[in-house]
Design an enzyme around this catalytic site. Structure first.
Site, PDB file in Angstrom:
ATOM      1  N   HIS A 243       5.750  12.115  -5.671  1.00  0.00           N
ATOM      2  CA  HIS A 243       4.712  11.627  -4.763  1.00  0.00           C
ATOM      3  C   HIS A 243       3.316  11.918  -5.283  1.00  0.00           C
ATOM      4  O   HIS A 243       2.359  11.879  -4.519  1.00  0.00           O
ATOM      5  CB  HIS A 243       4.877  12.270  -3.377  1.00  0.00           C
ATOM      6  CG  HIS A 243       6.161  11.937  -2.720  1.00  0.00           C
ATOM      7  ND1 HIS A 243       7.342  12.540  -3.075  1.00  0.00           N
ATOM      8  CD2 HIS A 243       6.466  11.045  -1.744  1.00  0.00           C
ATOM      9  CE1 HIS A 243       8.318  12.052  -2.341  1.00  0.00           C
ATOM     10  NE2 HIS A 243       7.820  11.141  -1.524  1.00  0.00           N
TER      11      HIS A 243
ATOM     12  N   GLU B 259       9.477  -2.381  -0.327  1.00  0.00           N
ATOM     13  CA  GLU B 259       8.202  -2.699  -0.979  1.00  0.00           C
ATOM     14  C   GLU B 259       8.212  -4.075  -1.641  1.00  0.00           C
ATOM     15  O   GLU B 259       7.261  -4.846  -1.531  1.00  0.00           O
ATOM     16  CB  GLU B 259       7.858  -1.628  -2.019  1.00  0.00           C
ATOM     17  CG  GLU B 259       7.266  -0.360  -1.433  1.00  0.00           C
ATOM     18  CD  GLU B 259       8.321   0.562  -0.843  1.00  0.00           C
ATOM     19  OE1 GLU B 259       9.516   0.256  -0.966  1.00  0.00           O
ATOM     20  OE2 GLU B 259       7.937   1.590  -0.263  1.00  0.00           O
TER      21      GLU B 259
END
Lengths: 334, 409
Positions: free
Chosen positions: A136, A67
């Site tokens: 998540h 990322e």
């Protein structure tokens, strides 16, 4: 418009986002999409399905699980004159890129004395409610809304999902678009010629006079459902969709509070230090003398979101809780 | 015993809302102390007292709108110590006939009539929502009379609204409750300000026979001096070009005192103090002209500080009554917007208004030579009843002279 039948069609939130990306790619060849699994796999939420075939690997770029690396590359591309759309699979993983977003993208214009701006758009999925467990299911958009130098958008409706991306790409500065993953499957009607929308204003999605619910994203629909139930009891709820979390359009919600004299903020983020806290403080600063009851907040339980369905549901704001809270606030004088 | 009355904070003011008392009965006050805050159509103004003494009784509670001249409070003055007058109560209400002798330090009469400030009568805090408090204040309803039905007995808006009809149903001696029209006007600040300005300007145009004079002034000497002075100052202390203009006006008024003062009751009343009202545009629109008191006695630094202070307070609230009432002449400058010359409307009952346009580089002939100079167009609007054009011309001439000799400023 000619008539409703010909000009409206049914589609999902996911398809609306995909249309927005496709339109941006067609309109401006500086636009490209990159992120994990956006190409061959079609995006982990299937948003970019089919785009690789249409636009090729130059413009629909799969990236490794890195990322910080690919967000940084996006910032570099933006500085170099491109208009990158960077997809970070979910906000949970954006923390690995937080340094790039917060320490680079948000401050570059300032640090360069106004010489370099970063026209990047970063899309992130957010939110809980899909049994993906603690790592998540976070709603961290409020954290990013804390940072000066970036804009934070939160499209809830199909129209906004379709329209905010192009407006964001036109913005010379970094824009983060938070898509609640619970909304991707939402179906609705959208005009055939739906296009760019403003990103400056909150919207009153339902008018009412007894209480204002201030919300955004997935919580907006829970609030609207609650308002429908409450209206049968004679409680008229005004529901506000913030749409843009930074900068906040406080005039819209302050005006609403001045009309209803009561405010409930529904926010999937946690209560402590939340966006709901910020809105509450602004109501105190801007509309204190209009308040007939304390400002209330309905946020997620302050726990890592559980995996078990019933526990997760219990942790998130839900329609029945909103209804219950509003009833107490209005206190029978409806 | 002295009466402290609702002051007139401008010729256009007919009534004001007593917003807040900053004193309570028994407090000692000195001349020039700020003792109350009054809201006019234009702004909230801090009201000063003009006697030394002790506050005896407060007659008008906060939140009430009363006409100019209404007795707001009684003050025991040193001179009148011990003397007792039957009180003239212009304002108060049915159950309060003059009660003859009042004893020192007595609390205000406990009436169940609207809104005696809780702080002076009851130490118990009333729990009410902010909105309910505001509604109650607007309707002049005493919160202590209400029973709260909210959680924990809190008074909410519904409780106030429930009694509104009764409050309105006691008309005979009850002072008029604020009508819906007035209420909306008070809320709509911009409209109220517009009305206030309209009233003053209509009066000015109807009553004052204006004459206008204009002259162009070479500002190079003054600006040069300002520039060299400013170089020695920190950025915060630098002086704006309008400041020497104000000073020059003050000095020139010293030479032509007839322009400094009022026309009241068919009589010209020049004033000794030179208090220059300076027109300040407000962010919400409209304008206000508080005075720089004794401008002729202040040096440029002091004038700059006064001006900065006035502008800040004009825009944030907190102007004092003396600043609002004691202007003897008005200066208005539109130069920052590029206006070349302006012809002002005199603010009654003043007799003159000085207008400044933009300082612009212009061709300028002097001693047979053509040069380029920073030129200011100064105008005078004056009341022809008070002065004639000749005196006005002498004023502009003096103004020009002072600006050519910046060391005199």
């Amino acid at each position: 418009m000619t008539n409703g039948v010909d000009t409206m069609r049914t589609l999902t939130y996911r398809e609306a986002v995909r249309e927005a990306i496709r339109e941006a790619m067609q309109k401006d060849d500086r636009v490209f999409l990159m992120g994990e699994d956006v190409g061959r796999y079609g995006g982990c939420f299937a948003v970019s399905k089919g785009l690789l075939e249409e636009f090729g690997p130059e413009r629909i770029r799969d990236t490794p699980l890195s990322e910080s690396g690919f967000t940084g590359a996006g910032i570099g591309a933006a500085l170099g004159g491109m208009r990158p759309i960077v997809e970070i699979m979910t906000v949970n993983f954006s923390l690995l890129a937080a340094d790039q977003i917060i320490n680079n993208a948000a401050v570059y214009l300032h640090m360069s004395g106004g010489l370099f701006n970063v026209p990047i758009v970063i899309r992130l999925a957010t939110g809980g409610g899909r049994q993906l467990a603690a790592q998540h299911s976070r709603s961290l958009e409020g954290w990013y809304a804390h940072i000066p130098g970036i804009k934070v958008l939160s499209p809830a409706t199909l129209e906004d999902a379709r329209g905010m991306l192009w407006t964001a790409l036109q913005d010379p500065d970094p824009v983060l678009i938070f898509e609640n993953s619970g909304l991707y499957n939402m179906k609705g009607m959208l005009s055939v010629d739906a296009g760019p929308v403003d990103i400056d204003r909150a919207r009153v999605r339902r008018e009412g006079r007894h209480v204002s619910i201030i919300s955004y994203s997935a919580s907006l629909f829970k609030s609207l459902d609650a308002a429908e139930i409450l209206s049968k009891e004679g409680i008229e709820t005004e529901v506000i969709d913030l749409r843009t979390l930074r900068p906040l359009d406080e005039k819209t919600f302050l005006d609403s509070v001045a009309k209803t004299h009561r405010a409930l903020i529904v926010d999937e983020g946690w209560r402590t230090g939340s966006l709901a806290a910020e809105i509450s403080a602004r109501i105190m600063e801007g509309a204190f003398y209009e308040l007939d009851a304390p400002v209330e907040r309905l946020c997620s339980a302050e726990v890592p979101l559980p995996y078990a369905k019933h526990l997760e549901e219990a942790a998130l704001p839900q329609v029945d809780k909103i209804v219950d809270r509003v009833r107490k606030m209005v206190g029978g004088d409806g | 015993m002295a009466e402290f009355r609702m002051p007139s904070l401008g010729s256009d003011m007919e009534e004001g809302i007593l917003v807040e008392w900053l004193v309570k009965p028994g407090d000692r006050v000195k001349r020039r102390d700020v003792i109350a805050v009054v809201e006019t159509d234009k702004a909230a103004i801090e009201i000063e007292v003009f006697e030394d003494g002790v506050i005896d009784e407060i007659l008008v509670p906060p939140g009430r709108k009363v006409p100019v001249g209404t007795v707001l409070a009684m003050i025991r003055t040193e001179a009148g110590q011990g003397a007792v007058f039957p009180k003239e109560k212009k304002f108060l209400v049915e159950d309060a006939p003059p009660t003859g002798a009042e004893i020192e330090g007595k609390a205000p009469p406990a009436s169940d009539v609207p809104l005696v400030p809780a702080s002076t009568t009851s130490l118990k805090r009333i729990k009410a929502s902010p909105y309910a408090r505001r509604l109650a204040a607007e309707q002049a309803i005493d919160l202590r009379r209400l029973k709260g039905t909210g959680p924990g007995g809190i008074i909410n808006a519904a409780d106030v609204e429930a009694v509104v009809p009764t409050a309105k149903a006691v008309p005979p001696t009850q002072p008029p409750t604020v009508s819906a029209v007035e209420k909306s006007v008070v809320k709509d600040y911009a409209a109220a300000m517009r009305r206030a300005i309209a009233k003053a300007m209509v009066r000015s145009n109807r009553e004052i026979p204006h004459y206008y004079l204009q002259t162009r002034i070479d500002m190079s000497r003054t600006l040069r001096r300002l520039e060299s002075d400013n170089l020695k100052r920190s950025i915060k202390e630098r002086i704006l070009p309008v400041v020497p203009l104000i000073k020059a006006v003050a000095l020139a008024l010293g030479d032509v005192p007839e322009l400094n003062g009022y026309w009241i009751e068919d009589r010209h009343q020049p004033q000794e103090a030179i208090n220059i009202g300076f027109a300040i545009a407000l962010r919400q629109g409209g304008l206000i002209t508080p005075a720089i008191l004794n401008a002729d006695l202040k040096n440029l630094d002091e004038l700059m500080a006064s001006l900065r202070d006035l502008i800040t307070r004009a825009r944030s609230g907190g102007l004092r009554s003396s600043e609002m009432t004691e202007a003897t002449v008005t200066v208005t400058s539109l130069g920052d917007l590029g206006v070349e010359a302006l012809y002002g409307v005199i603010y009654p009952p003043q007799v003159a208004l000085i207008g400044f346009g933009k300082i612009m580089e212009q061709p300028w002939a002097e001693s047979g030579m053509l040069t380029v100079r920073p030129i200011l167009t100064a105008t005078l609007a004056a009341d022809h009843r008070a002065t004639d054009g000749r005196r006005g011309a002498q004023f502009l001439d003096a103004l020009n002279r002072y600006l050519q000799e910046p060391l005199t400023l």
